[in-house]
Scaffold this motif. Structure first.
Motif, PDB file in Angstrom:
ATOM      1  N   ASN A  16      25.777 -31.905  42.707  1.00 20.12           N
ATOM      2  CA  ASN A  16      26.862 -32.827  43.064  1.00 20.12           C
ATOM      3  C   ASN A  16      27.804 -33.067  41.888  1.00 20.12           C
ATOM      4  OD1 ASN A  16      24.824 -34.256  41.727  1.00 20.12           O
ATOM      5  ND2 ASN A  16      25.345 -36.199  42.713  1.00 20.12           N
ATOM      6  N   VAL A  17      28.086 -31.997  41.136  1.00 21.29           N
ATOM      7  CA  VAL A  17      29.001 -32.112  39.994  1.00 21.29           C
ATOM      8  C   VAL A  17      30.377 -32.605  40.418  1.00 21.29           C
ATOM      9  CG1 VAL A  17      29.718 -29.681  40.148  1.00 21.29           C
ATOM     10  CG2 VAL A  17      29.929 -30.899  37.976  1.00 21.29           C
ATOM     11  N   MET A  18      30.735 -32.384  41.697  1.00 26.55           N
ATOM     12  CA  MET A  18      32.035 -32.859  42.172  1.00 26.55           C
ATOM     13  C   MET A  18      32.128 -34.383  42.198  1.00 26.55           C
ATOM     14  SD  MET A  18      34.084 -30.404  42.499  1.00 26.55           S
ATOM     15  CE  MET A  18      35.377 -31.242  43.403  1.00 26.55           C
ATOM     16  N   ASP A  19      30.997 -35.075  42.169  1.00 28.03           N
ATOM     17  CA  ASP A  19      31.041 -36.537  42.048  1.00 28.03           C
ATOM     18  C   ASP A  19      31.729 -36.937  40.751  1.00 28.03           C
ATOM     19  OD1 ASP A  19      29.589 -36.503  44.383  1.00 28.03           O
ATOM     20  OD2 ASP A  19      27.979 -37.797  43.663  1.00 28.03           O
ATOM     21  N   LEU A  20      31.379 -36.237  39.679  1.00 26.68           N
ATOM     22  CA  LEU A  20      32.003 -36.510  38.381  1.00 26.68           C
ATOM     23  C   LEU A  20      33.494 -36.200  38.433  1.00 26.68           C
ATOM     24  CD1 LEU A  20      31.960 -37.160  35.349  1.00 26.68           C
ATOM     25  CD2 LEU A  20      31.282 -34.778  34.946  1.00 26.68           C
ATOM     26  N   ARG A  21      33.841 -35.057  39.016  1.00 29.82           N
ATOM     27  CA  ARG A  21      35.248 -34.673  39.111  1.00 29.82           C
ATOM     28  C   ARG A  21      36.036 -35.718  39.895  1.00 29.82           C
ATOM     29  NH1 ARG A  21      37.650 -32.350  35.739  1.00 29.82           N
ATOM     30  NH2 ARG A  21      39.019 -34.149  36.007  1.00 29.82           N
ATOM     31  N   THR A  22      35.412 -36.257  40.939  1.00 28.07           N
ATOM     32  CA  THR A  22      36.083 -37.258  41.770  1.00 28.07           C
ATOM     33  C   THR A  22      36.317 -38.547  40.995  1.00 28.07           C
ATOM     34  OG1 THR A  22      35.044 -36.322  43.743  1.00 28.07           O
ATOM     35  CG2 THR A  22      35.965 -38.535  43.944  1.00 28.07           C
ATOM     36  N   ILE A  23      35.333 -38.954  40.184  1.00 29.24           N
ATOM     37  CA  ILE A  23      35.508 -40.153  39.351  1.00 29.24           C
ATOM     38  C   ILE A  23      36.686 -39.972  38.401  1.00 29.24           C
ATOM     39  CG2 ILE A  23      34.475 -41.573  37.542  1.00 29.24           C
ATOM     40  CD1 ILE A  23      31.724 -40.932  38.784  1.00 29.24           C
ATOM     41  N   LEU A  24      36.714 -38.845  37.700  1.00 25.15           N
ATOM     42  CA  LEU A  24      37.759 -38.610  36.696  1.00 25.15           C
ATOM     43  C   LEU A  24      39.128 -38.435  37.339  1.00 25.15           C
ATOM     44  CD1 LEU A  24      35.788 -36.235  34.294  1.00 25.15           C
ATOM     45  CD2 LEU A  24      36.093 -38.722  34.145  1.00 25.15           C
ATOM     46  N   ASP A  25      39.174 -37.758  38.501  1.00 33.17           N
ATOM     47  CA  ASP A  25      40.449 -37.591  39.205  1.00 33.17           C
ATOM     48  C   ASP A  25      40.973 -38.941  39.696  1.00 33.17           C
ATOM     49  OD1 ASP A  25      40.365 -34.887  38.788  1.00 33.17           O
ATOM     50  OD2 ASP A  25      39.746 -34.364  40.829  1.00 33.17           O
ATOM     51  N   THR A  26      40.081 -39.778  40.180  1.00 31.22           N
ATOM     52  CA  THR A  26      40.490 -41.097  40.668  1.00 31.22           C
ATOM     53  C   THR A  26      41.043 -41.939  39.526  1.00 31.22           C
ATOM     54  OG1 THR A  26      38.823 -41.016  42.417  1.00 31.22           O
ATOM     55  CG2 THR A  26      39.703 -43.183  41.856  1.00 31.22           C
ATOM     56  N   LYS A  27      40.390 -41.871  38.372  1.00 31.01           N
ATOM     57  CA  LYS A  27      40.887 -42.586  37.193  1.00 31.01           C
ATOM     58  C   LYS A  27      42.327 -42.170  36.897  1.00 31.01           C
ATOM     59  CE  LYS A  27      41.263 -44.285  32.945  1.00 31.01           C
ATOM     60  NZ  LYS A  27      41.551 -45.715  32.703  1.00 31.01           N
ATOM     61  N   GLU A  28      42.574 -40.884  36.946  1.00 28.61           N
ATOM     62  CA  GLU A  28      43.924 -40.383  36.637  1.00 28.61           C
ATOM     63  C   GLU A  28      44.936 -40.831  37.695  1.00 28.61           C
ATOM     64  OE1 GLU A  28      46.164 -36.065  35.905  1.00 28.61           O
ATOM     65  OE2 GLU A  28      43.977 -36.214  35.861  1.00 28.61           O
ATOM     66  N   MET A  29      44.536 -40.759  38.965  1.00 31.94           N
ATOM     67  CA  MET A  29      45.463 -41.105  40.049  1.00 31.94           C
ATOM     68  C   MET A  29      45.784 -42.594  40.099  1.00 31.94           C
ATOM     69  SD  MET A  29      44.346 -38.630  43.242  1.00 31.94           S
ATOM     70  CE  MET A  29      42.624 -39.118  43.238  1.00 31.94           C
ATOM     71  N   MET A  30      44.850 -43.425  39.640  1.00 32.30           N
ATOM     72  CA  MET A  30      45.070 -44.871  39.705  1.00 32.30           C
ATOM     73  C   MET A  30      45.991 -45.381  38.598  1.00 32.30           C
ATOM     74  SD  MET A  30      43.713 -46.097  42.420  1.00 32.30           S
ATOM     75  CE  MET A  30      43.648 -47.857  42.107  1.00 32.30           C
ATOM     76  N   LYS A  31      46.271 -44.540  37.605  1.00 31.36           N
ATOM     77  CA  LYS A  31      47.275 -44.855  36.581  1.00 31.36           C
ATOM     78  C   LYS A  31      47.073 -46.234  35.945  1.00 31.36           C
ATOM     79  CE  LYS A  31      50.745 -41.898  38.746  1.00 31.36           C
ATOM     80  NZ  LYS A  31      50.417 -40.746  37.890  1.00 31.36           N
ATOM     81  N   GLY A  32      45.850 -46.491  35.510  1.00 31.86           N
ATOM     82  CA  GLY A  32      45.559 -47.712  34.779  1.00 31.86           C
ATOM     83  C   GLY A  32      45.056 -48.857  35.624  1.00 31.86           C
ATOM     84  N   LYS A  33      45.160 -48.743  36.932  1.00 32.43           N
ATOM     85  CA  LYS A  33      44.605 -49.788  37.801  1.00 32.43           C
ATOM     86  C   LYS A  33      43.083 -49.663  37.842  1.00 32.43           C
ATOM     87  CE  LYS A  33      47.536 -48.651  41.091  1.00 32.43           C
ATOM     88  NZ  LYS A  33      48.237 -48.603  42.388  1.00 32.43           N
TER      89      LYS A  33
END
Length: 767
Positions: free
Chosen positions: A646-663
């Motif tokens: 489930n390495v994509m779980d990590l990718r999803t966390i990091l992608d979400t961080k980027e998409m939220m732009k500081g929120k």
């Protein structure tokens, strides 16, 4: 004294083919209530103005039929009357039984030769295989898994009890279950759940409450539900000491603390086994008691490299810290030293594993169920345990031809025949064979003993086990009345009071790990972004595959009861990423690499990203198996590389961080074992950890409806280096992760809204 009479008749809603449509209830004033089938041939005897069941239909009151006598007297009398064939059947414990039977796989069964959907049978009918092992093999211990509903379970119980009541000496069935109360319906092997029942945390989740009173309350409630389902034995609790963080079954333990595990195990067994008031028969035992089969003696928690003993590649527990005694302590100081009147767990299950190089007398490296040192010298003689000992399932079966097959687990006894394995188990001091429906190898083992020691010796050996097994059936009142009132079952199982208690326990098991800038709680009716999660194809214990999918990880209709939902991160006030802890696809052994060959032993990683075992042992402590490593004699994996499925779980966390732009980004983790947080912790604002609870409970914490109070029952490692360098048998020897707020994710750590929790729990339970 008032005259004792038949007071009412209840219609069974069972199979007409069983001719067991009614049973009678007879009430004795100031005595036992009797229940018997209208069609079993059992009659009621009168003596001294009291009523008794004539179970063997001989027209006289035998001692085992006299409920006024002690359990010991009754069990000894009945054992003396049993044939060797009947005792052999009593020693059997069935394979997994589903209601109705499955159409394929481990729980397959037929009804008049047809699988259930093609038959005209009811889900509550006995299937062909059950009739066979109950009648021809004299089996009386049945392991139940999934049930269609509580009503079906109750009716099946009544049908089964009516069936066996009319056979031989009228010994009732002692039905059992693996844990079936977990909140995510993922009980052991994903087979224990089924039907409406109260939902609680399991294992590490219970441990995270750090409150034995909650566990005892669970035991008391679960016991009522079990008995209402016709279940009189719990194949639990699992009190293996969780000192090896990579072990799959650490999720079902109470963690790595010997003291916490001892207290939790004691509370669990007291809750299950103790009856009160009118329900008590004697010494705490009674009609609401459930026998607890504590497991796994002498602990399976020190698996080398974290590999599990269900497979040959995980057959060894190892003790580089010379720390076996600390693993034994929760048994002798908890399970065998209860606060309640039942005194000790009524049964014990040894684990599959070979407790490597710990036999100080016979110098044998055989699995615990085969080991005379482990069972007789330690458990029986040193610690004075005289209850039932039952092997784990299929230890006498043959090993699979390839290491990925879920087959027999005869570790250390592979060269013996099936009958010889049964004999070795008996001579080790074990009473019962888990997962065996067939009496023939038990009878062969008996004849081996007669040849070696004589008939008198073996008859006495069989009777000794029979007495132990029968006492557990007598204690809980099954000989007097094994029948259930279906309306009562419906009222008890999963009732509102029990469901609320389970939900409250779920809330108390959730651990708040990080709360940067007091980002939590997030008030309701804000707008939340929840990303979909990619789930790779996986297979379960039985080798059954689940296809890959991309979907929301939680029920979005439930989320909408708390927050407004958007698929556009820019429109959200905050994000919640729901993930699972890193999952190992291989389990420590990779039978198929990308080139079609075998990659052999590989590491079990606790991180998402690709991991190479740079710091692993250059040579394993234990090795040896005729199928997997007949010549290698080494299970080292140093230098091997794996990636979590489930390495994509990590990718999803990091992608979400980027998409939220500081929120704010909140990560909600459902964990099955310790894990590495350094891959993402510094990128997120909040981390909420659970060990298997409902989404609603998690949202109640995140939204602030409930304040978090859970604590870590295991250390969370800083990296895989500390995981490789820790000793499998030693608790608290990891370097814990330190987060951006300066908090260490150590044992007994957790946050509430005010900060790091310091209370009476952390004072009692610490490293």
């Amino acid at each position: 004294m008032k005259k004792n009479t038949v007071t009412f008749i209840i219609a069974l809603m069972g199979s007409l083919s069983l001719s067991a449509q009614q049973f009678f209830i007879v009430k004795n004033n100031n005595g036992a209530t009797l229940g018997y089938s209208a069609n079993s041939g059992v009659k009621i005897l009168s003596a001294g103005g009291l009523k008794f069941k004539d179970l063997n239909r001989n027209g006289k009151l035998d001692r085992y039929e006299d409920w006024r006598l002690s359990v010991e007297e009754r069990a000894k009398d009945l054992a003396s009357k049993m044939t060797v064939e009947q005792i052999a059947g009593l020693m059997l414990y069935s394979r997994h039984q589903a209601l109705p039977a499955g159409v394929a796989g481990y729980n397959m069964g037929t009804y008049n030769g047809k699988v259930f959907p093609d038959s005209k049978a009811k889900a509550s009918d006995l299937n062909d295989q059950q009739k066979l092992f109950l009648k021809d093999d004299n089996l009386r211990h049945v392991l139940l898994t999934s049930v269609q509903s509580p009503e079906i379970a109750a009716i099946w119980n009544n049908n089964a009890q009516a069936f066996v009541e009319g056979i031989g000496l009228g010994i009732p069935a002692n039905n059992s279950s693996d844990p079936r109360h977990t909140a995510l319906a993922t009980s052991e092997f994903n087979a224990g759940a089924g039907g409406k029942i109260s939902m609680w945390p399991d294992g590490l989740g219970m441990a995270a409450t750090f409150d034995p009173k909650i566990v005892e309350q669970f035991g008391q409630i679960a016991a009522q539900e079990y008995r209402a389902l016709g279940i009189a034995t719990a194949l639990s609790p699992q009190i293996d000491l969780g000192t090896e963080p990579r072990w799959y079954r650490i999720s079902m333990t109470f963690g790595e603390s010997p003291l916490l595990t001892t207290d939790m195990g004691r509370a669990y067994i007291d809750g299950f086994q103790t009856s009160y008031g009118n329900a008590e028969i004697k010494d705490g035992w009674g009609y609401k008691s459930v026998n607890a089969m504590v497991k796994h003696w002498p602990s399976g928690g020190a698996e080398e490299g974290g590999r599990d003993g269900h497979w040959a590649y995980g057959k060894f527990t190892v003790y580089p810290g010379n720390n076996l005694q600390q693993h034994i302590d929760p048994f002798v100081n908890g399970a065998f030293k209860l606060n309640g009147k039942t005194s000790k767990a009524s049964a014990v299950m040894p684990y599959y594993t070979i407790t490597f190089n710990q036999d100080k007398k016979y110098k044998e490296n055989v699995a615990n169920g085969f080991s005379k040192y482990i069972i007789t010298d330690l458990l029986r003689d040193k610690y004075g345990y005289d209850g039932v000992v039952c092997t784990d399932w299929l230890v006498t079966g043959d090993e699979g031809k390839t290491p990925n097959l879920f087959a027999g687990k005869p570790w250390g006894a592979e060269a013996l025949s099936i009958a010889e394995r049964h004999y070795k188990v008996l001579m080790a001091g074990v009473d019962q064979f888990g997962g065996n429906n067939d009496k023939k190898p038990v009878l062969e083992a008996y004849q081996m003993g007669v040849k070696e020691y004589g008939e008198k010796f073996m008859r006495a050996r069989f009777e000794r086990s029979a007495v132990r097994l029968l006492k557990n059936i007598f204690r809980v009142g099954l000989f007097e009345n094994p029948y259930l009132n279906v309306d009562e079952t419906k009222a008890i199982v999963g009732n509102a009071e029990f469901m609320k208690a389970g939900y409250d326990a779920q809330l108390k098991s959730i651990v708040l790990l990080k709360n940067k800038g007091n980002v939590l709680p997030q008030k309701e009716r804000q707008t939340v972004y929840i990303p979909k999660i990619y789930t790779a194809p996986t297979k379960d214990w039985w080798g059954i595959y689940t296809a890959a999918k991309l979907d929301y990880p939680v029920n979005m209709d439930l989320v909408k009861k708390y927050y407004n939902v958007t698929d556009v991160p820019e429109q959200a006030d905050f994000a919640i990423v729901f993930v699972s802890s890193p999952q190992s696809a291989e389990g420590g052994y990779d039978i198929n690499d990308r080139n079609g060959g075998s990659n052999g032993y590989v590491p079990i990683s606790l991180q998402y990203g690709t991991y190479t075992a740079e710091y692993a042992r250059s040579k394993s402590i234990a090795a040896g198996d005729p199928v997997i490593d007949p010549s290698i004699k080494d299970r080292a994996y140093k230098g091997k590389t794996v990636t979590a499925s489930n390495v994509m779980d990590l990718r999803t966390i990091l992608d979400t961080k980027e998409m939220m732009k500081g929120k704010p980004v909140i990560v909600s983790i459902t964990a099955s074992k310790p894990m590495i947080f350094s891959e993402f912790e510094k990128e997120v604002n909040g981390i909420v950890l659970n060990f298997g609870v409902s989404t609603q409970a998690v949202l109640d914490i995140i939204s602030g409806k409930t304040e978090p109070s859970g604590l870590l029952p295991v250390q969370m490692p800083a990296n895989m280096k500390t995981v490789e360098e820790q000793k499998e048998d030693v608790p608290f020897d990891l370097i814990p992760h330190k987060d951006t707020e300066g908090n260490r994710y150590d044992f007994a750590y957790g946050l509430n809204w005010k900060g790091v929790i310091k209370d009476v729990r952390t004072e009692r339970y610490h490293k």
